[in-house]
Motif scaffolding. Structure first.
Motif, PDB file in Angstrom:
ATOM      1  N   VAL A   7       0.866  -1.186   0.000  1.00 45.44           N
ATOM      2  CA  VAL A   7       0.000   0.000   0.000  1.00 45.44           C
ATOM      3  C   VAL A   7       0.901   1.234   0.000  1.00 45.44           C
ATOM      4  CG1 VAL A   7      -1.838   1.204   1.227  1.00 45.44           C
ATOM      5  CG2 VAL A   7      -1.744  -1.286   1.308  1.00 45.44           C
ATOM      6  N   PRO A   8       1.164   1.805  -1.190  1.00 45.27           N
ATOM      7  CA  PRO A   8       2.097   2.948  -1.269  1.00 45.27           C
ATOM      8  C   PRO A   8       1.550   4.223  -0.640  1.00 45.27           C
ATOM      9  CG  PRO A   8       1.165   2.497  -3.419  1.00 45.27           C
ATOM     10  CD  PRO A   8       0.679   1.418  -2.497  1.00 45.27           C
ATOM     11  N   THR A   9       0.256   4.327  -0.484  1.00 46.63           N
ATOM     12  CA  THR A   9      -0.308   5.560   0.076  1.00 46.63           C
ATOM     13  C   THR A   9      -0.040   5.695   1.571  1.00 46.63           C
ATOM     14  OG1 THR A   9      -2.446   4.465   0.386  1.00 46.63           O
ATOM     15  CG2 THR A   9      -2.118   5.693  -1.668  1.00 46.63           C
ATOM     16  N   LEU A  10       0.372   4.623   2.231  1.00 42.15           N
ATOM     17  CA  LEU A  10       0.712   4.727   3.658  1.00 42.15           C
ATOM     18  C   LEU A  10       1.913   5.639   3.874  1.00 42.15           C
ATOM     19  CD1 LEU A  10       0.325   1.087   5.061  1.00 42.15           C
ATOM     20  CD2 LEU A  10      -1.143   3.048   5.476  1.00 42.15           C
ATOM     21  N   GLY A  11       2.819   5.702   2.919  1.00 46.20           N
ATOM     22  CA  GLY A  11       3.999   6.559   3.025  1.00 46.20           C
ATOM     23  C   GLY A  11       3.649   8.036   3.004  1.00 46.20           C
ATOM     24  N   ASP A  12       2.475   8.373   2.466  1.00 48.40           N
ATOM     25  CA  ASP A  12       2.057   9.773   2.415  1.00 48.40           C
ATOM     26  C   ASP A  12       1.485  10.265   3.733  1.00 48.40           C
ATOM     27  OD1 ASP A  12       2.803   9.693  -0.234  1.00 48.40           O
ATOM     28  OD2 ASP A  12       0.753   9.285  -0.954  1.00 48.40           O
TER      29      ASP A  12
ATOM     30  N   LEU B 160       2.906  13.172  13.532  1.00 52.65           N
ATOM     31  CA  LEU B 160       3.914  13.959  14.235  1.00 52.65           C
ATOM     32  C   LEU B 160       5.207  14.048  13.432  1.00 52.65           C
ATOM     33  CD1 LEU B 160       3.374  12.590  17.864  1.00 52.65           C
ATOM     34  CD2 LEU B 160       2.508  14.733  16.908  1.00 52.65           C
ATOM     35  N   GLY B 161       5.093  14.152  12.131  1.00 45.74           N
ATOM     36  CA  GLY B 161       6.237  14.305  11.251  1.00 45.74           C
ATOM     37  C   GLY B 161       6.927  13.003  10.886  1.00 45.74           C
ATOM     38  N   VAL B 162       6.409  11.860  11.351  1.00 42.70           N
ATOM     39  CA  VAL B 162       7.021  10.561  11.074  1.00 42.70           C
ATOM     40  C   VAL B 162       6.094   9.794  10.128  1.00 42.70           C
ATOM     41  CG1 VAL B 162       7.862   8.409  12.109  1.00 42.70           C
ATOM     42  CG2 VAL B 162       8.059  10.555  13.365  1.00 42.70           C
TER      43      VAL B 162
ATOM     44  N   LEU C  93       3.904   6.989   8.503  1.00 47.58           N
ATOM     45  CA  LEU C  93       3.144   5.926   9.144  1.00 47.58           C
ATOM     46  C   LEU C  93       3.809   4.551   9.023  1.00 47.58           C
ATOM     47  CD1 LEU C  93       0.621   5.190  10.722  1.00 47.58           C
ATOM     48  CD2 LEU C  93      -0.578   4.898   8.553  1.00 47.58           C
ATOM     49  N   PRO C  94       4.393   4.174   7.870  1.00 48.73           N
ATOM     50  CA  PRO C  94       5.052   2.862   7.825  1.00 48.73           C
ATOM     51  C   PRO C  94       6.189   2.717   8.845  1.00 48.73           C
ATOM     52  CG  PRO C  94       4.712   3.666   5.610  1.00 48.73           C
ATOM     53  CD  PRO C  94       4.341   4.780   6.551  1.00 48.73           C
ATOM     54  N   TRP C  95       6.901   3.801   9.122  1.00 44.66           N
ATOM     55  CA  TRP C  95       7.963   3.743  10.119  1.00 44.66           C
ATOM     56  C   TRP C  95       7.380   3.460  11.502  1.00 44.66           C
ATOM     57  CZ3 TRP C  95      12.321   7.874   9.492  1.00 44.66           C
ATOM     58  CH2 TRP C  95      12.859   7.789   8.195  1.00 44.66           C
ATOM     59  N   LEU C  96       6.304   4.142  11.831  1.00 47.66           N
ATOM     60  CA  LEU C  96       5.661   3.920  13.125  1.00 47.66           C
ATOM     61  C   LEU C  96       5.118   2.493  13.243  1.00 47.66           C
ATOM     62  CD1 LEU C  96       3.783   7.300  13.643  1.00 47.66           C
ATOM     63  CD2 LEU C  96       5.809   6.474  14.842  1.00 47.66           C
ATOM     64  N   LEU C  97       4.524   2.019  12.143  1.00 47.04           N
ATOM     65  CA  LEU C  97       3.997   0.651  12.170  1.00 47.04           C
ATOM     66  C   LEU C  97       5.114  -0.370  12.331  1.00 47.04           C
ATOM     67  CD1 LEU C  97       1.180   0.820   9.464  1.00 47.04           C
ATOM     68  CD2 LEU C  97       0.937   0.706  11.951  1.00 47.04           C
ATOM     69  N   HIS C  98       6.234  -0.166  11.651  1.00 41.36           N
ATOM     70  CA  HIS C  98       7.359  -1.077  11.801  1.00 41.36           C
ATOM     71  C   HIS C  98       7.981  -0.964  13.193  1.00 41.36           C
ATOM     72  CE1 HIS C  98       7.970  -3.065   7.963  1.00 41.36           C
ATOM     73  NE2 HIS C  98       7.574  -1.952   7.371  1.00 41.36           N
ATOM     74  N   ALA C  99       8.015   0.229  13.742  1.00 45.30           N
ATOM     75  CA  ALA C  99       8.651   0.431  15.040  1.00 45.30           C
ATOM     76  C   ALA C  99       7.782  -0.043  16.205  1.00 45.30           C
ATOM     77  CB  ALA C  99       8.996   1.905  15.231  1.00 45.30           C
ATOM     78  N   TYR C 100       6.470   0.211  16.140  1.00 44.12           N
ATOM     79  CA  TYR C 100       5.608  -0.066  17.283  1.00 44.12           C
ATOM     80  C   TYR C 100       4.433  -0.986  16.967  1.00 44.12           C
ATOM     81  CZ  TYR C 100       8.176   3.912  19.034  1.00 44.12           C
ATOM     82  OH  TYR C 100       9.177   4.756  19.403  1.00 44.12           O
ATOM     83  N   GLY C 101       4.152  -1.228  15.721  1.00 39.89           N
ATOM     84  CA  GLY C 101       2.975  -2.010  15.353  1.00 39.89           C
ATOM     85  C   GLY C 101       3.089  -3.497  15.642  1.00 39.89           C
ATOM     86  N   PHE C 102       4.305  -3.994  15.809  1.00 34.29           N
ATOM     87  CA  PHE C 102       4.468  -5.434  16.028  1.00 34.29           C
ATOM     88  C   PHE C 102       4.368  -5.821  17.498  1.00 34.29           C
ATOM     89  CE2 PHE C 102       6.673  -4.809  11.946  1.00 34.29           C
ATOM     90  CZ  PHE C 102       5.893  -5.657  11.175  1.00 34.29           C
ATOM     91  N   TYR C 103       4.478  -4.861  18.419  1.00 34.63           N
ATOM     92  CA  TYR C 103       4.405  -5.192  19.833  1.00 34.63           C
ATOM     93  C   TYR C 103       3.060  -5.790  20.239  1.00 34.63           C
ATOM     94  CZ  TYR C 103       8.917  -3.022  20.437  1.00 34.63           C
ATOM     95  OH  TYR C 103      10.254  -2.730  20.350  1.00 34.63           O
TER      96      TYR C 103
END
Length: 149
Positions: free
Chosen positions: A98-103, A107-109, A111-121
């Motif tokens: 889903v390429p639109t998640l990158g848009d 808080l300036g970050v 969404l894919p980064w946040l999901l990779h960082a915290y979504g797996f917990y």
């Protein structure tokens, strides 16, 4: 401690409540050597290959049940690991597809980064909970089988 001195011995004792054993004379009174794991008069624990009682006093059915429990717990662990890897792979592939998640920025970050960082917990927590509950259920079943003996 110098290099010639042997390392200190560590004696580990179980905190389990011992099963009631028949009253017997101490090993020193019988004139026999102490059994494996029994303390010698000098306070040193002797090691040996004595009969180690199993969960049911060492009976063959109890040994079969114990091996069955170990196989069941291993099967549960492998199933949880395989399922976890499948879910994590599916989440990663979905986020990449889903390429639109990158848009989307939070808080300036991105969404894919946040999901990779915290979504797996939450996924890790869910799998840990499922595993712990299933392992406890397996052990309760094992205890019920051994107690029925």
């Amino acid at each position: 401690m110098t290099s010639q001195e042997p390392p200190p011995r560590v004696v580990v004792r179980s905190t389990d409540v011992p099963s009631p054993a028949p009253a017997a004379a101490p090993a020193a009174a019988r004139g026999a050597a102490p059994d494996a794991g029994e303390e010698a008069p000098s306070g040193v624990v002797r090691e040996g290959t004595g009969d180690a009682p199993g969960p049911d006093g060492g009976s063959e059915p109890a040994a079969v049940y114990a091996r069955s429990l170990a196989r069941t717990q291993l099967r549960l662990a492998l199933a949880c690991v395989a399922s976890f890897l499948a879910v994590v792979t599916l989440l990663t592939v979905t986020m990449s597809a889903v390429p639109t998640l990158g848009d989307v920025h939070v808080l300036g970050v991105p969404l894919p980064w946040l999901l990779h960082a915290y979504g797996f917990y939450p996924v890790i927590g869910a799998f840990a909970l499922v595993f712990a509950l299933a392992a406890a259920r397996n052990e309760r079943r094992f205890r019920a089988l051994v107690d029925d003996e």
